[in-house]
Motif scaffolding. Structure first.
Motif, PDB file in Angstrom:
ATOM      1  N   UNK A  92       0.703  -1.330   0.075  1.00  0.00           N
ATOM      2  CA  UNK A  92      -0.190   0.078  -0.028  1.00  0.00           C
ATOM      3  C   UNK A  92       0.901   1.230  -0.107  1.00  0.00           C
ATOM      4  N   UNK A  93       2.068   1.132  -0.447  1.00  0.00           N
ATOM      5  CA  UNK A  93       2.951   2.150  -0.421  1.00  0.00           C
ATOM      6  C   UNK A  93       2.522   3.300  -1.626  1.00  0.00           C
ATOM      7  N   UNK A  94       2.414   2.717  -2.863  1.00  0.00           N
ATOM      8  CA  UNK A  94       2.111   3.607  -4.122  1.00  0.00           C
ATOM      9  C   UNK A  94       0.983   3.119  -4.587  1.00  0.00           C
ATOM     10  N   UNK A  95       0.143   4.052  -5.013  1.00  0.00           N
ATOM     11  CA  UNK A  95      -1.348   3.800  -5.726  1.00  0.00           C
ATOM     12  C   UNK A  95      -1.086   3.093  -6.854  1.00  0.00           C
ATOM     13  N   UNK A  96      -1.752   2.120  -7.203  1.00  0.00           N
ATOM     14  CA  UNK A  96      -1.763   1.205  -8.266  1.00  0.00           C
ATOM     15  C   UNK A  96      -3.391   0.718  -8.685  1.00  0.00           C
ATOM     16  N   UNK A  97      -3.552   0.068  -9.540  1.00  0.00           N
ATOM     17  CA  UNK A  97      -4.754  -0.497  -9.973  1.00  0.00           C
ATOM     18  C   UNK A  97      -5.115  -1.464  -8.890  1.00  0.00           C
ATOM     19  N   UNK A 111     -13.035  12.145  -0.175  1.00  0.00           N
ATOM     20  CA  UNK A 111     -13.450  11.196  -1.145  1.00  0.00           C
ATOM     21  C   UNK A 111     -12.611   9.847  -1.039  1.00  0.00           C
ATOM     22  N   UNK A 112     -13.297   8.818  -1.191  1.00  0.00           N
ATOM     23  CA  UNK A 112     -12.654   7.494  -1.495  1.00  0.00           C
ATOM     24  C   UNK A 112     -13.154   6.666  -2.615  1.00  0.00           C
ATOM     25  N   UNK A 113     -12.257   6.414  -3.451  1.00  0.00           N
ATOM     26  CA  UNK A 113     -12.528   5.459  -4.379  1.00  0.00           C
ATOM     27  C   UNK A 113     -11.465   4.325  -4.709  1.00  0.00           C
ATOM     28  N   UNK A 114     -12.044   3.315  -5.220  1.00  0.00           N
ATOM     29  CA  UNK A 114     -11.179   2.058  -5.706  1.00  0.00           C
ATOM     30  C   UNK A 114     -11.048   2.126  -7.124  1.00  0.00           C
ATOM     31  N   UNK A 115      -9.741   1.974  -7.653  1.00  0.00           N
ATOM     32  CA  UNK A 115      -9.364   1.980  -9.000  1.00  0.00           C
ATOM     33  C   UNK A 115      -9.580   0.577  -9.404  1.00  0.00           C
ATOM     34  N   UNK A 116     -10.479   0.596 -10.487  1.00  0.00           N
ATOM     35  CA  UNK A 116     -10.906  -0.765 -11.090  1.00  0.00           C
ATOM     36  C   UNK A 116     -11.010  -0.561 -12.702  1.00  0.00           C
ATOM     37  N   UNK A 117     -11.250  -1.904 -13.399  1.00  0.00           N
ATOM     38  CA  UNK A 117     -11.434  -1.741 -14.759  1.00  0.00           C
ATOM     39  C   UNK A 117     -12.748  -0.859 -15.321  1.00  0.00           C
ATOM     40  N   UNK A 118     -12.389  -0.599 -16.535  1.00  0.00           N
ATOM     41  CA  UNK A 118     -13.612   0.474 -17.210  1.00  0.00           C
ATOM     42  C   UNK A 118     -14.825  -0.167 -16.955  1.00  0.00           C
ATOM     43  N   UNK A 119     -15.222  -1.364 -17.197  1.00  0.00           N
ATOM     44  CA  UNK A 119     -16.558  -2.067 -17.306  1.00  0.00           C
ATOM     45  C   UNK A 119     -17.056  -2.014 -15.948  1.00  0.00           C
ATOM     46  N   UNK A 120     -16.245  -2.176 -14.773  1.00  0.00           N
ATOM     47  CA  UNK A 120     -16.796  -2.376 -13.653  1.00  0.00           C
ATOM     48  C   UNK A 120     -16.923  -0.911 -12.635  1.00  0.00           C
ATOM     49  N   UNK A 121     -16.351  -0.004 -13.015  1.00  0.00           N
ATOM     50  CA  UNK A 121     -16.271   1.341 -12.502  1.00  0.00           C
ATOM     51  C   UNK A 121     -17.722   2.058 -12.473  1.00  0.00           C
ATOM     52  N   UNK A 122     -18.015   2.573 -11.224  1.00  0.00           N
ATOM     53  CA  UNK A 122     -19.364   2.828 -10.910  1.00  0.00           C
ATOM     54  C   UNK A 122     -18.866   4.081  -9.728  1.00  0.00           C
ATOM     55  N   UNK A 129     -12.678   4.163 -12.893  1.00  0.00           N
ATOM     56  CA  UNK A 129     -11.855   3.281 -13.954  1.00  0.00           C
ATOM     57  C   UNK A 129     -10.560   3.804 -13.924  1.00  0.00           C
ATOM     58  N   UNK A 130      -9.354   3.000 -14.155  1.00  0.00           N
ATOM     59  CA  UNK A 130      -8.097   3.095 -14.301  1.00  0.00           C
ATOM     60  C   UNK A 130      -7.844   4.056 -15.268  1.00  0.00           C
ATOM     61  N   UNK A 131      -8.601   4.324 -16.137  1.00  0.00           N
ATOM     62  CA  UNK A 131      -8.563   5.342 -17.441  1.00  0.00           C
ATOM     63  C   UNK A 131      -9.118   6.836 -17.053  1.00  0.00           C
ATOM     64  N   UNK A 132      -9.798   6.834 -15.807  1.00  0.00           N
ATOM     65  CA  UNK A 132     -10.420   8.184 -15.477  1.00  0.00           C
ATOM     66  C   UNK A 132      -9.449   9.320 -15.124  1.00  0.00           C
ATOM     67  N   UNK A 133      -9.494  10.441 -15.390  1.00  0.00           N
ATOM     68  CA  UNK A 133      -8.721  11.333 -14.923  1.00  0.00           C
ATOM     69  C   UNK A 133      -8.191  11.332 -13.513  1.00  0.00           C
ATOM     70  N   UNK A 134      -9.124  11.084 -12.673  1.00  0.00           N
ATOM     71  CA  UNK A 134      -8.723  11.091 -11.146  1.00  0.00           C
ATOM     72  C   UNK A 134      -7.674   9.999 -10.981  1.00  0.00           C
TER      73      UNK A 134
END
Length: 160
Positions: A92-97, A111-122, A129-134
């Motif tokens: 948990x040192x560096x933010x990753x997928x 705010x708290x978000x989990x970084x996930x795949x495009x189809x599962x992002x909500x 999504x891992x491709x979102x700007x945030x």
């Protein structure tokens, strides 16, 4: 009765039952275990819907009822085929997928978000999504880092 004697709608009406493909991102298709299961479940649902449509006797109604399942089957089959299952990060040192990140915005909101795949992002379920700007701004950063997101600043509070 033979289909040869059934009255079919015009070619124009028939072409309306062929839907354009669902757009597929050119990003790498990273998925969590839950995301892969969701894709597989959606593929099965589309297959079942197509099977149900294929038993309809009226050829025009069969065409109409199968349009969405056919389109969805193509989409989900491709997403399952290209899915790259990514395991949960061990550090948990560096933010990753796959990480859940809590950050404080410069307007004071947390705010708290989990970084996930495009189809599962909500975002309404606290996942992006891992491709979102945030996510793009946060990946590779550590607790205490302040990142610029447009005209906003985000301070990373925790990674889990």
């Amino acid at each position: 009765m033979s289909v040869a004697f059934a009255k079919e709608e015009s070619a124009e009406a028939a072409s309306e039952t062929i839907l354009p493909a669902r757009p597929i991102s050119d990003r790498i298709n990273l998925v969590t275990e839950a995301g892969l299961k969701m894709l597989q479940d959606e593929l099965v649902r589309a297959q079942q819907a197509l099977e149900a449509a294929n038993v309809l006797e009226d050829v025009n109604e069969r065409r109409r009822q199968s349009a969405v399942p056919v389109r969805d089957m193509r989409y989900y089959a491709e997403r399952v085929r290209t899915a790259q299952l990514t395991s949960v990060p061990t550090s948990n040192e560096v933010i990753a997928f796959g990480h859940t990140v809590t950050f404080k915005r410069d307007d004071g909101r947390t705010q708290t978000f989990r970084i996930v795949g495009e189809d599962e992002a909500d975002p309404s379920q606290a996942s992006v999504s891992h491709g979102s700007p945030v996510a793009i701004a946060l990946i590779g950063k550590t607790v205490g880092d302040v990142v610029q997101l447009g005209q906003r600043e985000l301070e990373i509070l925790s990674i889990s």
